[in-house]
Design a protein around this motif. Structure first.
Motif, PDB file in Angstrom:
ATOM      1  N   ASP A 111      13.215 -23.115  -8.545  1.00  0.00           N
ATOM      2  CA  ASP A 111      13.366 -23.023 -10.003  1.00  0.00           C
ATOM      3  C   ASP A 111      13.018 -24.312 -10.727  1.00  0.00           C
ATOM      4  OD1 ASP A 111      14.313 -20.338  -9.952  1.00  0.00           O
ATOM      5  OD2 ASP A 111      16.290 -21.062  -9.323  1.00  0.00           O
ATOM      6  N   ALA A 112      12.729 -25.377 -10.001  1.00  0.00           N
ATOM      7  CA  ALA A 112      12.484 -26.680 -10.625  1.00  0.00           C
ATOM      8  C   ALA A 112      11.098 -26.744 -11.260  1.00  0.00           C
ATOM      9  CB  ALA A 112      12.623 -27.787  -9.583  1.00  0.00           C
ATOM     10  N   VAL A 113      10.929 -27.715 -12.140  1.00  0.00           N
ATOM     11  CA  VAL A 113       9.623 -27.961 -12.741  1.00  0.00           C
ATOM     12  C   VAL A 113       8.668 -28.520 -11.689  1.00  0.00           C
ATOM     13  CG1 VAL A 113       8.370 -29.340 -14.436  1.00  0.00           C
ATOM     14  CG2 VAL A 113      10.586 -28.325 -15.033  1.00  0.00           C
ATOM     15  N   ARG A 114       9.149 -29.450 -10.879  1.00  0.00           N
ATOM     16  CA  ARG A 114       8.317 -30.100  -9.865  1.00  0.00           C
ATOM     17  C   ARG A 114       8.253 -29.224  -8.611  1.00  0.00           C
ATOM     18  NH1 ARG A 114       6.807 -35.399  -8.859  1.00  0.00           N
ATOM     19  NH2 ARG A 114       8.142 -36.110 -10.570  1.00  0.00           N
ATOM     20  N   PRO A 115       7.069 -28.874  -8.133  1.00  0.00           N
ATOM     21  CA  PRO A 115       6.955 -28.090  -6.901  1.00  0.00           C
ATOM     22  C   PRO A 115       7.153 -28.962  -5.667  1.00  0.00           C
ATOM     23  CG  PRO A 115       4.779 -28.609  -7.713  1.00  0.00           C
ATOM     24  CD  PRO A 115       5.749 -29.142  -8.744  1.00  0.00           C
ATOM     25  N   GLU A 116       7.414 -28.322  -4.540  1.00  0.00           N
ATOM     26  CA  GLU A 116       7.446 -29.029  -3.268  1.00  0.00           C
ATOM     27  C   GLU A 116       6.012 -29.140  -2.741  1.00  0.00           C
ATOM     28  OE1 GLU A 116       9.075 -28.659   1.338  1.00  0.00           O
ATOM     29  OE2 GLU A 116       8.924 -26.869   0.076  1.00  0.00           O
ATOM     30  N   ILE A 117       5.560 -30.350  -2.516  1.00  0.00           N
ATOM     31  CA  ILE A 117       4.241 -30.592  -1.931  1.00  0.00           C
ATOM     32  C   ILE A 117       4.405 -31.622  -0.819  1.00  0.00           C
ATOM     33  CG2 ILE A 117       1.910 -31.476  -2.321  1.00  0.00           C
ATOM     34  CD1 ILE A 117       2.036 -30.430  -5.133  1.00  0.00           C
ATOM     35  N   PHE A 118       3.872 -31.309   0.352  1.00  0.00           N
ATOM     36  CA  PHE A 118       4.048 -32.208   1.485  1.00  0.00           C
ATOM     37  C   PHE A 118       2.741 -32.338   2.251  1.00  0.00           C
ATOM     38  CE2 PHE A 118       5.331 -27.926   2.681  1.00  0.00           C
ATOM     39  CZ  PHE A 118       4.633 -27.694   3.847  1.00  0.00           C
ATOM     40  N   PHE A 119       2.634 -33.428   2.986  1.00  0.00           N
ATOM     41  CA  PHE A 119       1.456 -33.675   3.809  1.00  0.00           C
ATOM     42  C   PHE A 119       1.512 -32.777   5.038  1.00  0.00           C
ATOM     43  CE2 PHE A 119      -0.951 -35.906   7.093  1.00  0.00           C
ATOM     44  CZ  PHE A 119      -2.145 -36.112   6.424  1.00  0.00           C
ATOM     45  N   LYS A 120       0.387 -32.150   5.381  1.00  0.00           N
ATOM     46  CA  LYS A 120       0.367 -31.199   6.486  1.00  0.00           C
ATOM     47  C   LYS A 120      -0.500 -31.644   7.660  1.00  0.00           C
ATOM     48  CE  LYS A 120       0.540 -27.595   9.076  1.00  0.00           C
ATOM     49  NZ  LYS A 120       1.724 -27.295   9.885  1.00  0.00           N
ATOM     50  N   SER A 121      -1.747 -32.054   7.411  1.00  0.00           N
ATOM     51  CA  SER A 121      -2.639 -32.265   8.546  1.00  0.00           C
ATOM     52  C   SER A 121      -3.792 -33.187   8.180  1.00  0.00           C
ATOM     53  CB  SER A 121      -3.186 -30.915   9.034  1.00  0.00           C
ATOM     54  OG  SER A 121      -3.857 -31.039  10.263  1.00  0.00           O
ATOM     55  N   GLY A 229      -0.702 -12.482  -6.218  1.00  0.00           N
ATOM     56  CA  GLY A 229      -0.051 -12.214  -7.492  1.00  0.00           C
ATOM     57  C   GLY A 229       1.450 -12.456  -7.441  1.00  0.00           C
ATOM     58  N   GLN A 230       2.008 -12.578  -6.230  1.00  0.00           N
ATOM     59  CA  GLN A 230       3.435 -12.845  -6.070  1.00  0.00           C
ATOM     60  C   GLN A 230       3.764 -14.334  -6.176  1.00  0.00           C
ATOM     61  OE1 GLN A 230       3.009 -10.145  -2.367  1.00  0.00           O
ATOM     62  NE2 GLN A 230       5.218 -10.180  -2.738  1.00  0.00           N
ATOM     63  N   LEU A 231       2.745 -15.170  -6.298  1.00  0.00           N
ATOM     64  CA  LEU A 231       2.980 -16.608  -6.452  1.00  0.00           C
ATOM     65  C   LEU A 231       3.804 -16.891  -7.702  1.00  0.00           C
ATOM     66  CD1 LEU A 231      -0.433 -18.296  -5.575  1.00  0.00           C
ATOM     67  CD2 LEU A 231       1.796 -19.066  -4.739  1.00  0.00           C
ATOM     68  N   LYS A 232       4.819 -17.728  -7.556  1.00  0.00           N
ATOM     69  CA  LYS A 232       5.616 -18.122  -8.720  1.00  0.00           C
ATOM     70  C   LYS A 232       4.895 -19.171  -9.561  1.00  0.00           C
ATOM     71  CE  LYS A 232       9.897 -20.563  -9.947  1.00  0.00           C
ATOM     72  NZ  LYS A 232      10.275 -19.713 -11.088  1.00  0.00           N
ATOM     73  N   ARG A 233       4.125 -20.036  -8.894  1.00  0.00           N
ATOM     74  CA  ARG A 233       3.481 -21.147  -9.589  1.00  0.00           C
ATOM     75  C   ARG A 233       1.971 -20.925  -9.698  1.00  0.00           C
ATOM     76  NH1 ARG A 233       7.075 -25.502  -9.965  1.00  0.00           N
ATOM     77  NH2 ARG A 233       8.879 -25.363  -8.572  1.00  0.00           N
ATOM     78  N   LYS A 234       1.371 -21.474 -10.730  1.00  0.00           N
ATOM     79  CA  LYS A 234      -0.067 -21.405 -10.915  1.00  0.00           C
ATOM     80  C   LYS A 234      -0.756 -22.412  -9.997  1.00  0.00           C
ATOM     81  CE  LYS A 234      -0.014 -18.254 -14.088  1.00  0.00           C
ATOM     82  NZ  LYS A 234      -0.498 -16.886 -13.764  1.00  0.00           N
ATOM     83  N   GLU A 237      -1.216 -25.825 -11.439  1.00  0.00           N
ATOM     84  CA  GLU A 237       0.041 -26.571 -11.455  1.00  0.00           C
ATOM     85  C   GLU A 237       0.232 -27.313 -10.140  1.00  0.00           C
ATOM     86  OE1 GLU A 237       4.856 -25.582 -11.535  1.00  0.00           O
ATOM     87  OE2 GLU A 237       3.374 -23.975 -11.781  1.00  0.00           O
ATOM     88  N   LEU A 238      -0.056 -26.659  -9.036  1.00  0.00           N
ATOM     89  CA  LEU A 238       0.081 -27.291  -7.726  1.00  0.00           C
ATOM     90  C   LEU A 238      -0.911 -28.442  -7.565  1.00  0.00           C
ATOM     91  CD1 LEU A 238       0.491 -24.102  -5.502  1.00  0.00           C
ATOM     92  CD2 LEU A 238       2.298 -25.616  -6.345  1.00  0.00           C
ATOM     93  N   ILE A 243      -2.493 -34.433  -7.345  1.00  0.00           N
ATOM     94  CA  ILE A 243      -3.340 -35.560  -7.728  1.00  0.00           C
ATOM     95  C   ILE A 243      -2.602 -36.588  -8.578  1.00  0.00           C
ATOM     96  CG2 ILE A 243      -5.377 -34.083  -7.663  1.00  0.00           C
ATOM     97  CD1 ILE A 243      -5.423 -34.117 -10.697  1.00  0.00           C
ATOM     98  N   ARG A 244      -1.409 -36.255  -9.038  1.00  0.00           N
ATOM     99  CA  ARG A 244      -0.675 -37.175  -9.913  1.00  0.00           C
ATOM    100  C   ARG A 244      -0.364 -38.475  -9.180  1.00  0.00           C
ATOM    101  NH1 ARG A 244       4.570 -35.036 -13.165  1.00  0.00           N
ATOM    102  NH2 ARG A 244       2.957 -33.584 -13.929  1.00  0.00           N
TER     103      ARG A 244
END
Length: 293
Positions: A111-121, A229-234, A237-238, A243-244
């Motif tokens: 529900d937060a404004v900031r999404p979870e983004i993590f390094f994967k590979s 279409g079930q994605l909550k975030r655009k 946005e991700l 890149i921020r």
């Protein structure tokens, strides 16, 4: 229009595959070279491809007959988490030992404004179509996570779409959120492919059908479906959060989260076959091997 990489007589080739599954060899060395050339000519990647193949003959082969490589050697692969409600529920189950009524930080990030983004590979840890994904030796609860992948240029613009498998250790992640890197990153814990769909040819990225199948001993063990279409975030946005204040390398892939989670009693085993299909992109197939193989 899809772009693939494959091996021909010991060398790497780039090719375009149209919607009739006809294959046309391209002169560029890789996907990014195609993007760069289109930019330099002031045209689009699709227009460049169409002009290149208009006078060429299609290869007398099917995609299934080619030795496909990972479609792009992404310098970095990042991933977004808890972008679907089903993913949030699965993470809550892991973190609360099945007590789904317990509120956790996963609810907060959903529900937060900031999404979870993590390094994967990295490119060295990533395998392509037909490659072997590896199990982690210190986990007993491992699953594939089928995801739409965004191929990005250095500015963070989406130039293509691919399929990603974000292999995950549910027990390690559920034990402590600080263990997320260990639950997500190890050798051959990520796969990409089989193709990159040019972004300009995707009319609506929020209407892509995702199907995941896991076979064991030749029998279907798990099946799941979802739709983007079930994605909550655009998607934008991700990418904006990725890149921020970050240095983005050309060809970075951002996986957008999963909505397909196997039953809680299921874990991958050596010899399993994973098939992930996304409409308009293709089917990514990988085999599972034990740690140390």
């Amino acid at each position: 229009m899809r772009i693939i990489r494959y091996v021909k007589e010991g060398s790497t080739q780039l090719a375009a595959v149209n919607d009739q599954n006809q294959i046309y060899q391209l002169p560029q060395s890789d996907f990014l070279a195609l993007i760069h050339e289109a930019d330099a000519l002031g045209t689009t990647p699709l227009a460049l491809v169409l002009k290149t193949i208009e006078s060429n003959e299609a290869l007398d082969q099917q995609v299934e007959q080619l030795e496909l490589l990972v479609p792009i050697e992404a310098p970095e692969v990042w991933a977004a988490g808890v972008t679907y409600e089903r993913s949030r529920d699965a993470r809550n189950y892991e973190a609360t030992e099945g007590r789904l009524d317990a509120s956790t930080f996963y609810d907060k990030v959903y529900d937060a404004v900031r999404p979870e983004i993590f390094f994967k590979s990295t490119a060295a840890r990533t395998v392509g179509p037909g490659g072997e994904v590896q199990l982690r030796s210190d986990s007993v609860w491992q699953v594939p996570e089928p995801e739409l992948g965004l191929v990005l240029n250095a500015k963070g613009n989406i130039v293509g779409y691919t399929i990603g498998n974000d292999m995950s250790c549910r027990d390690i992640e559920g034990e402590n959120p600080l263990y997320l890197p260990q639950a997500k990153v190890w050798k051959r814990s990520c796969s990409l492919g089989p193709a990159i769909r040019l972004a300009e040819t995707v009319e609506n990225p929020y209407n892509l059908q995702i199907t995941s199948l896991i076979y064991r001993d030749g029998e279907k063990a798990v099946e799941g479906t979802a739709n983007t279409g079930q994605l909550k975030r655009k998607l934008e946005e991700l990418t904006e959060y990725l890149i921020r204040d970050n240095e983005l390398f050309e060809g970075t892939v951002l996986l957008t989260g999963t909505c397909i989670v196997p039953p809680n009693e299921f874990t991958l085993a050596h010899g399993d076959r994973i098939e992930i299909e996304i409409s308009g992109i293709g089917t990514l197939v990988n085999h599972v091997v034990s740690a140390g193989r």
